[in-house]
Design a protein around this motif. Structure first.
Motif, short mmCIF file in Angstrom:
data_model
loop_
_atom_site.label_atom_id
_atom_site.label_comp_id
_atom_site.label_asym_id
_atom_site.label_seq_id
_atom_site.Cartn_x
_atom_site.Cartn_y
_atom_site.Cartn_z
N GLY A 100 41.01 37.19 40.77
CA GLY A 100 40.95 38.63 40.99
C GLY A 100 40.79 39.40 39.69
N VAL A 101 41.55 39.01 38.67
CA VAL A 101 41.44 39.65 37.36
C VAL A 101 40.07 39.39 36.75
CG1 VAL A 101 42.33 39.65 34.98
CG2 VAL A 101 43.92 39.61 36.92
N ARG A 104 37.43 41.44 38.58
CA ARG A 104 37.50 42.87 38.20
C ARG A 104 36.86 43.10 36.84
NH1 ARG A 104 42.35 42.47 40.80
NH2 ARG A 104 43.58 42.21 38.91
N ASN A 105 37.14 42.20 35.88
CA ASN A 105 36.58 42.35 34.54
C ASN A 105 35.07 42.15 34.53
OD1 ASN A 105 39.09 42.93 33.45
ND2 ASN A 105 39.49 40.82 32.85
N ASP A 107 33.06 42.56 37.05
CA ASP A 107 32.49 43.70 37.78
C ASP A 107 32.44 44.93 36.88
OD1 ASP A 107 31.55 45.23 40.01
OD2 ASP A 107 33.60 45.81 40.50
N ARG A 108 33.53 45.18 36.18
CA ARG A 108 33.60 46.32 35.26
C ARG A 108 32.52 46.23 34.18
NH1 ARG A 108 38.16 45.31 31.73
NH2 ARG A 108 36.55 44.18 30.65
N GLN A 124 34.88 40.34 50.68
CA GLN A 124 33.95 40.82 49.66
C GLN A 124 33.18 39.63 49.12
OE1 GLN A 124 36.64 42.66 46.91
NE2 GLN A 124 36.78 44.53 48.09
N TRP A 126 30.48 38.17 46.24
CA TRP A 126 30.14 38.45 44.85
C TRP A 126 28.85 37.73 44.46
CZ3 TRP A 126 32.70 42.27 42.62
CH2 TRP A 126 33.95 42.61 43.16
#
Length: 176
Positions: A100-101, A104-105, A107-108, A124, A126
């Motif tokens: 998850g982390v 998120r990174n 994706d960011r 979701q 990816w």
């Protein structure tokens, strides 16, 4: 079943050194020596090799801003576009929280993009973006160099046998 005697169960840490040699510092064996070499347990040797490869990979990818787990996630999303975070966790041997982390990174940073599952809206999926594909390509060039280093002393037949052996271990022990 017989009970262990006090001498067997008493920890070595609790007894007092009896000779000057016991007081001297213990020299840790280097990789390849003693139990860290051919005398070691196979499981330990696999873990030791993995740790060495991972550390080398971390150092190799550091200036690209990519960790070894991030590389694994990018690799799996490239190989299997549309995976869920849970699927990525299973394939990369990481916890869902860690994935998850990482997701998120990535994706960011614009390396991956999320799309909702066409049937299960809560899932979701990816996939890599163009930036993610470019980043993975740069990482792969370095990792391939490391792979060549790992296989440097192997002929094609030995490398195939080792790959088959490692994959077989994973397949055989997955049910345990």
């Amino acid at each position: 079943m017989s009970r262990k005697t006090a001498a067997i169960t008493k920890s070595k840490a609790s007894r007092k050194p009896t000779a000057p040699a016991e007081i001297a510092a213990v020299r840790l064996p280097a990789p390849g020596e003693g139990k860290r070499g051919e005398q070691g347990y196979l499981g330990y040797l696999l873990r030791q090799a993995h740790a060495a490869v991972r550390l080398t990979m971390e150092r190799t990818l550091a200036d690209l801003g990519v960790t070894s787990p991030q590389f694994a996630v990018l690799t799996m999303l490239n190989a299997y576009p549309g995976l869920s975070g849970a699927d990525v966790a299973r394939l990369t041997f990481l916890t869902p929280q860690t994935v998850g982390v990482i997701i998120r990174n990535l994706d960011r940073d614009g390396a991956i993009v999320m799309t909702p599952h066409p049937v299960h809206g809560r899932i979701q999926q990816w996939t890599l973006t163009q930036r993610g594909t470019t980043l993975l390509k740069a990482c792969r060039e370095r990792v391939i160099a490391l792979e060549k280093r790992l296989a440097a002393n192997l002929d094609a037949k030995a490398e195939t046998a080792i790959r088959r052996w490692l994959a077989g271990i994973a397949a055989d022990l997955q049910e345990d």
